[in-house]
Design an enzyme around this catalytic site. Structure first.
Site, PDB file in Angstrom:
ATOM      1  N   PHE A 137       0.859  -1.193   0.000  1.00  0.00           N
ATOM      2  CA  PHE A 137       0.000   0.000   0.000  1.00  0.00           C
ATOM      3  C   PHE A 137       0.891   1.237   0.000  1.00  0.00           C
ATOM      4  CE2 PHE A 137      -2.520   3.464   1.673  1.00  0.00           C
ATOM      5  CZ  PHE A 137      -3.642   3.365   0.862  1.00  0.00           C
ATOM      6  N   ASP A 223       9.263   2.606   1.618  1.00  0.00           N
ATOM      7  CA  ASP A 223       8.092   3.325   2.097  1.00  0.00           C
ATOM      8  C   ASP A 223       7.981   3.026   3.592  1.00  0.00           C
ATOM      9  OD1 ASP A 223       5.586   4.070   2.937  1.00  0.00           O
ATOM     10  OD2 ASP A 223       4.545   3.380   1.130  1.00  0.00           O
ATOM     11  N   LYS A 252       2.527   9.879   8.490  1.00  0.00           N
ATOM     12  CA  LYS A 252       1.841   9.411   9.696  1.00  0.00           C
ATOM     13  C   LYS A 252       2.362  10.043  10.991  1.00  0.00           C
ATOM     14  CE  LYS A 252      -0.365   5.240   8.001  1.00  0.00           C
ATOM     15  NZ  LYS A 252      -1.775   5.460   8.282  1.00  0.00           N
TER      16      LYS A 252
END
Ligand code: PLP
Length: 396
Positions: A137, A223, A252
């Site tokens: 993702f 990532d 995040k």
């Protein structure tokens, strides 16, 4: 307003992109949150790995308050002290030499893809293709959803941009076979596939990726949007594996709850971006970066990383004990405080039942319960959450 009124407002006016639980969270402190009806929850989801220091950590709140009284926003046409300082801190504590700031994980990955393409044009005779992995993702922009290895994320958005290809995760042979000598510029992977069900990369896989990228002159892009900022028990996930990427993305937890993303790169790679090649109005905003500086210093000085690593071990051990009692638990896995519990039954029903009992976490990849609590969590809070989980498991 109460839960019911807020839910009704959302249903009437907000775009229907999320399947939301029927509560509105209005207040948080540490590992606890409260909804609009006053019900208390233990938050083991932490805004999906955003609130790594818990809700409203005093150091973050102080930094935001101080900066917001001085300057809320200026353009990137000028220098911004908290941005320069945060870039310095991130580079000091990682492999990187430069940081580009943006507002989200998708944008950080978009920046990584754009940088890889410019690097490919400048240094590799026009190579542009990025290989990523099944079940990954990477975000919801057109480029990042194309890099994402999940059909459900891409459905309905054709035609997708060119220059992306996916191979199975943890499979070096498949990756080598997919490299196109004329097109491939880099490989993008998560050290732990988070949304994909908390799947941890084998050390040999990540080391092998590094070796292949070195041999073939490709860029290795990690990532770390979800695994970065202490989540795995080290500041960055890659530190567990004894190798370094060429580019890394963060978001995040970086802004401590404010929107902040970053794309970090080594000097020789970062140099493919020059003035005008990429930009973001809010990227590196003074308030977000001040919060980011508070996150960095608290993570590094306060024993938080150590606590996250220790509590992660304790959590996994306790879950392993539950696995012995409940045969529908297939596997417990993770690193630090990103933990997945794979079930043989529907995980979303378990997450719903836990919420009703006052414990928040979620189900990802259909059958994996994901626990990403604050890194500041204490043993007795884990015990309380596990008691709720056990109660819900016992009803199945
Ligand atoms: C590994 C990873 N990359 C990218 C993203 C996208 O981040 P954002 O939602 O901030 O765009 C996420 C979000 O869950 C993620 O987990």
């Amino acid at each position: 307003m109460k839960n019911r009124e807020i839910v009704a407002l959302t249903d009437k006016y907000v775009a229907r992109t999320y399947a939301r639980a029927p509560i509105a969270l209005v207040k948080g402190r540490g590992v606890k949150v409260w909804d609009a009806d006053g019900k208390e929850y233990l938050d083991f989801l932490a805004g999906i790995a955003v609130n790594n220091l818990g809700h409203c950590h005093p150091a973050i709140v102080r930094a935001i308050r101080r900066q917001s009284q001085k300057l809320l926003h200026v353009s990137n046409l000028y220098h911004i002290q908290p941005q320069s300082e945060l870039a310095r801190e991130l580079c000091r504590h990682s492999f990187a030499d430069r940081a580009f700031f943006c507002n989200s994980g998708a944008e950080a990955n978009e920046a990584a893809i754009k940088l890889a393409r410019r690097y490919g044009q400048e240094k590799l005779g026009g190579k542009y293709e990025v290989i990523s992995t099944h079940n990954s993702f990477h975000g919801r922009t057109l480029a990042t959803l194309t890099a994402t290895g999940q059909e459900k994320v891409r459905a309905g958005y054709d035609p997708l941009p060119e220059g992306f290809r996916q191979v199975p995760y943890n499979d070096l042979g498949a990756l080598e076979a997919a490299i196109d000598e004329k097109k491939t510029v880099g490989v993008m992977v998560e050290p732990i596939q988070a949304e994909g069900g908390v799947v941890v990369a084998a050390e040999a896989y990540l080391r092998g990726l590094r070796a292949i990228c070195d041999q073939r002159g490709l860029l290795l892009i990690f990532d770390e949007v979800q695994t970065g900022m202490g989540r795995t028990g080290k500041l960055f996930g890659y530190e567990h594996f004894g190798i370094e990427p060429d580019i890394m993305t963060l978001a995040k937890a970086l802004g401590g709850g404010l929107p902040l993303g970053a794309m970090l790169a080594r000097e020789d790679v970062a140099n493919s971006f020059g003035p005008g090649s990429h930009a973001s109005t809010f990227g590196g905003n003074p308030v977000s970066c001040s919060a980011g500086l508070a996150v960095m210093s608290t993570l590094l000085k306060g024993g938080v990383l150590k606590n996250g690593a220790q509590m992660g071990k304790y959590f996994v051990k306790s879950l392993e004990a539950l696995k012995k009692r409940f045969s529908f638990i297939r596997e417990v896995r993770g690193k630090g405080l990103i933990i997945g519990v794979e079930l043989e039954i529907d995980g979303s029903k378990i997450a719903e039942a836990c919420m009703a009992e006052g414990l928040l976490m979620n189900c990802t990849a259909y059958r994996v319960l994901r626990f990403v609590p604050p890194l500041t969590i204490k043993r007795h809070e884990i015990d309380r959450g596990l008691a709720i989980l056990e109660k819900v498991f016992a009803r199945q």
